[in-house]
Design a protein around this motif. Structure first.
Motif, mmCIF file in Angstrom:
data_model
loop_
_atom_site.group_PDB
_atom_site.id
_atom_site.type_symbol
_atom_site.label_atom_id
_atom_site.label_comp_id
_atom_site.label_asym_id
_atom_site.label_seq_id
_atom_site.Cartn_x
_atom_site.Cartn_y
_atom_site.Cartn_z
ATOM 1 N N CYS A 100 0.887 -1.351 -0.084
ATOM 2 C CA CYS A 100 0.041 0.133 -0.070
ATOM 3 C C CYS A 100 0.710 1.290 0.051
ATOM 4 C CB CYS A 100 -0.858 -0.025 1.013
ATOM 5 S SG CYS A 100 -0.412 0.277 2.893
ATOM 6 N N VAL A 118 -0.912 0.156 -3.910
ATOM 7 C CA VAL A 118 -1.512 -1.050 -4.252
ATOM 8 C C VAL A 118 -2.648 -1.302 -3.140
ATOM 9 C CG1 VAL A 118 -1.232 -3.570 -4.394
ATOM 10 C CG2 VAL A 118 0.648 -1.882 -5.203
ATOM 11 N N ASP A 139 -5.126 -4.481 -10.694
ATOM 12 C CA ASP A 139 -5.561 -2.851 -11.083
ATOM 13 C C ASP A 139 -4.354 -2.354 -12.068
ATOM 14 O OD1 ASP A 139 -6.014 -0.338 -11.176
ATOM 15 O OD2 ASP A 139 -7.091 -0.295 -9.265
ATOM 16 N N GLN A 157 -1.952 0.184 -11.078
ATOM 17 C CA GLN A 157 -0.851 -0.256 -9.986
ATOM 18 C C GLN A 157 0.444 -0.506 -10.356
ATOM 19 O OE1 GLN A 157 -4.063 -1.585 -6.460
ATOM 20 N NE2 GLN A 157 -2.733 -3.290 -7.721
ATOM 21 N N TYR A 211 -1.651 -10.224 -5.557
ATOM 22 C CA TYR A 211 -1.092 -9.226 -6.071
ATOM 23 C C TYR A 211 0.538 -9.551 -6.275
ATOM 24 C CZ TYR A 211 2.007 -4.961 -6.641
ATOM 25 O OH TYR A 211 2.790 -4.039 -6.982
ATOM 26 N N TYR A 266 -3.228 5.185 -2.793
ATOM 27 C CA TYR A 266 -4.109 4.442 -3.997
ATOM 28 C C TYR A 266 -4.124 5.333 -4.993
ATOM 29 C CZ TYR A 266 -7.077 2.080 -6.837
ATOM 30 O OH TYR A 266 -7.730 1.558 -8.134
#
Length: 313
Positions: free
Chosen positions: A23, A27, A32, A35, A60, A285
């Motif tokens: 994060c 992320v 996504d 990202q 991820y 994000y």
């Protein structure tokens, strides 16, 4: 000749291990297109000077344990823990959803030597769409379900995987204020449920991390290090803005530009248990791909410069 006090203290207490997480690279989701690729994340973690990481959203990073072990060991990285999301206050059926995640996340984390599962409760307001999903506060019956569900989850995680459950209070969740966090601790069993004290999320609702550590030292099992912008926070709360919107405005800021001060918190927790892991998390994000790395490096330098009770390995 006796050792200098600082050197003697360092030998006696090496300080907390400082890590980072996906994060801090923007992320939030397993997949996504906005990202950065996971390979770049791992490479930049190393370049920024960290050794310990979290899994981030499951999927991820590679989920094959052998591949992930190779990717981490090849970079000299170690895994501190993974994350599970729960809604155990809602109904008995939520147990299966929580356990299905735990089987995946804990199964992977345990094989890579991690010791912790950070558990985040469902938000009453969606962090993806900002939709209000349910009332902001829990009934007494829901509190009972929440506490019992987490004790059951923590017991199962420990017995099945040898992992410790660390509950994460969160903005826009039912457990966020000091009173709510204390009630949660009062209603759960310390053998199975303890706290991932996220300094930013706790400060989001005015919580004092140092006071909580002083009052409930035995319940702090893990740390997330982050700071909030106190000036922006008043606007966010006054205007009832969703957490995701607050993140987009930069509510989580690069240390030392926010609150709380991290050095004293690290020192207070290190005095409880120097084996506790402290993971830097700066929710960003949606940020540009080149933004996180220099912040991550400066944050590590700031933390190591603010206290002798912090280490990378």
């Amino acid at each position: 000749m006796t050792a200098a006090p600082a050197a003697s203290a360092a030998r006696e207490n090496p300080g907390l291990r400082i890590g980072t997480a996906p994060c801090s690279w923007g992320v939030w989701f397993p997949d996504d297109p906005s990202q950065i690729p996971w390979q770049r994340f791992l490479d930049e973690v190393v370049e920024a000077g960290y050794t310990w990481i979290e899994l981030g959203p499951y999927g991820y990073l590679p989920t094959d344990p052998h591949r992930l072990a190779d990717e981490l060991s090849g970079r000299g990285l170690q895994l501190a823990g993974g994350t599970v999301f729960t809604g155990l206050h809602k109904s008995d059926e939520e147990w299966q959803r929580a356990w299905d995640q735990a089987v995946e996340v804990a199964g992977l984390a345990a094989q890579l030597g991690a010791e912790h599962i950070v558990v985040i409760p469902d938000l009453w307001r969606s962090d993806a769409t900002s939709e209000v999903l349910e009332p902001r506060t829990l009934s007494d019956e829901q509190w009972t379900k929440l506490a019992a569900g987490h004790d059951r989850l923590g017991k199962a995680l420990y017995e099945e995987y040898g992992l410790k459950q660390q509950f994460h209070s969160h903005a826009d969740s039912h457990v966020g204020t000091t009173r709510e966090v204390l009630r949660f601790l009062d209603e759960t069993d310390p053998r199975y449920t303890n706290l991932c004290l996220d300094t930013g999320h706790f400060a989001y609702y005015g919580g004092d991390s140092l006071r909580l550590i002083e009052e409930r030292p035995e319940r702090v099992g893990y740390l997330h290090l982050k700071q909030v912008d106190p000036a922006l926070l008043f606007d966010v709360l006054k205007n009832d803005e969703p957490f995701a919107a607050a993140v987009a405005q930069g509510i989580m800021v690069e240390p030392p530009h926010g609150v709380p001060e991290l050095g004293p918190i690290i020192e207070a927790v290190a005095r409880i248990d120097p084996d506790i892991v402290a993971v830097v998390e700066q929710d960003m994000y949606g940020c540009e791909a080149d933004r996180p790395f220099p912040i991550a490096r400066r944050t590590r330098e700031h933390i190591l410069g603010s206290t002798h009770l912090a280490r990378i390995r």
